[in-house]
Design a protein around this motif. Structure first.
Motif, PDB file in Angstrom:
ATOM      1  N   GLY A 248       0.800  -1.225   0.000  1.00 37.14           N
ATOM      2  CA  GLY A 248       0.000   0.000   0.000  1.00 37.14           C
ATOM      3  C   GLY A 248       0.826   1.265   0.000  1.00 37.14           C
ATOM      4  O   GLY A 248       0.417   2.282   0.552  1.00 37.14           O
TER       5      GLY A 248
ATOM      6  N   VAL B 250     -11.119   4.053   9.971  1.00 33.93           N
ATOM      7  CA  VAL B 250     -10.886   4.555   8.611  1.00 33.93           C
ATOM      8  C   VAL B 250      -9.594   3.948   8.061  1.00 33.93           C
ATOM      9  O   VAL B 250      -9.551   3.478   6.925  1.00 33.93           O
ATOM     10  CB  VAL B 250     -10.834   6.099   8.591  1.00 33.93           C
ATOM     11  N   PHE B 251      -8.540   3.956   8.886  1.00 34.75           N
ATOM     12  CA  PHE B 251      -7.281   3.349   8.456  1.00 34.75           C
ATOM     13  C   PHE B 251      -7.480   1.875   8.120  1.00 34.75           C
ATOM     14  O   PHE B 251      -7.040   1.400   7.077  1.00 34.75           O
ATOM     15  CB  PHE B 251      -6.190   3.491   9.528  1.00 34.75           C
TER      16      PHE B 251
ATOM     17  N   GLN C 289      -9.140   1.181   4.843  1.00 34.97           N
ATOM     18  CA  GLN C 289      -8.290   1.447   3.680  1.00 34.97           C
ATOM     19  C   GLN C 289      -7.178   0.411   3.546  1.00 34.97           C
ATOM     20  O   GLN C 289      -6.770   0.064   2.444  1.00 34.97           O
ATOM     21  CB  GLN C 289      -7.689   2.848   3.768  1.00 34.97           C
ATOM     22  N   ARG C 290      -6.671  -0.083   4.663  1.00 32.10           N
ATOM     23  CA  ARG C 290      -5.524  -0.996   4.643  1.00 32.10           C
ATOM     24  C   ARG C 290      -5.905  -2.436   4.301  1.00 32.10           C
ATOM     25  O   ARG C 290      -5.147  -3.150   3.640  1.00 32.10           O
ATOM     26  CB  ARG C 290      -4.828  -0.954   6.015  1.00 32.10           C
TER      27      ARG C 290
END
Length: 181
Positions: A65, A143-144, A147-148
Motif C-alpha cells: 500500500g 478509517v485506516f 483502507q488498509r
C-alpha cells in the motif's frame, strides 16, 4: 491494550510434494533473496539472523500500500509442518515511521501421499505507537483499517500460491530417487 486488529487473512494453495519432504522452518530460514522476491512483486529483500534471545529471525522488507515495511519475524513455533513467526514491524510512510505487530503463521497438511495444502495466515494489530501515530494525524482507526485491509488481503492472496510453489521447489530439491522393487 484493547485488540486493534487491522487485518486477519488466510489463504491456501496446493503443494505438489509429500508432507514428509516439507520443512517450513528450513525453507523460511534459508530462503534466498531472489526466491523471496519471486514470491511477490512487493517483496524487496529477505535475510535471516537471530534475535537477542537466540531464537531464529527472518528479516523481510516489502512495500504494501505504498508503505515500506521492515519485518523482524521471530520464530515462536518451529515444527516442520507448522511455523509461527511474530514481528514488531517498522513501517515507513510519507508522514513518518511507526510500528505494527504482525503474526505470520504457515502450516501444511497432507491431502494425500503426494500433495499438501499450504495455509498462509497473516494477522496484524496496532501497537500503542501505531495508535498514537494515527491520533497525531487525526486518522480514526476504523478509517485506516478500512483502507488498509484490501491492500493487505490482496498481498496475502497473491503471495500464497507463490510461497507454496517455492516451498514445493525446496521440498523436491535434491530429492532422493525412489527405489523400485
Amino acid at each position: 491494550m484493547e485488540d486493534y486488529e487491522v487485518v486477519n487473512s488466510s489463504f491456501t494453495a496446493t503443494i505438489n510434494a509429500p508432507i514428509d519432504r516439507i520443512d517450513l522452518p528450513e525453507w523460511c530460514f534459508s530462503l534466498s533473496e531472489k526466491e523471496y522476491q519471486g514470491c511477490s512483486p512487493a517483496h524487496i529483500t529477505a535475510g535471516f539472523t537471530t534475535a537477542p534471545d537466540g531464537r531464529r529471525m527472518s528479516i523481510n522488507v516489502e512495500i504494501i500500500g505504498g508503505s515500506l515495511m521492515v519485518q523482524h519475524y521471530v520464530e515462536t513455533l518451529g515444527n516442520k509442518d507448522h511455523l509461527v513467526l511474530e514481528s514488531i514491524s517498522d513501517i515507513f510512510t510519507p508522514t513518518g515511521r511507526t510500528t505494527i505487530k504482525v503474526l505470520w503463521e504457515m502450516s501444511v497438511k497432507a491431502i494425500d501421499g503426494e500433495r499438501c495444502e499450504f495455509t498462509n495466515h497473516v494477522r496484524t494489530t496496532a501497537t500503542d505507537d501505531f495508535k498514537s501515530f494515527l491520533d497525531r494525524q487525526g486518522i480514526p482507526f476504523d478509517v485506516f483499517r478500512a483502507q488498509r485491509q484490501p491492500m493487505s488481503i490482496a498481498h496475502n492472496r497473491g503471495e500464497t500460491p507463490l510461497f507454496a510453489a517455492s516451498i514445493e521447489r525446496a521440498a523436491l530439491r535434491n530429492r532422493a530417487p525412489r527405489l523400485v522393487g
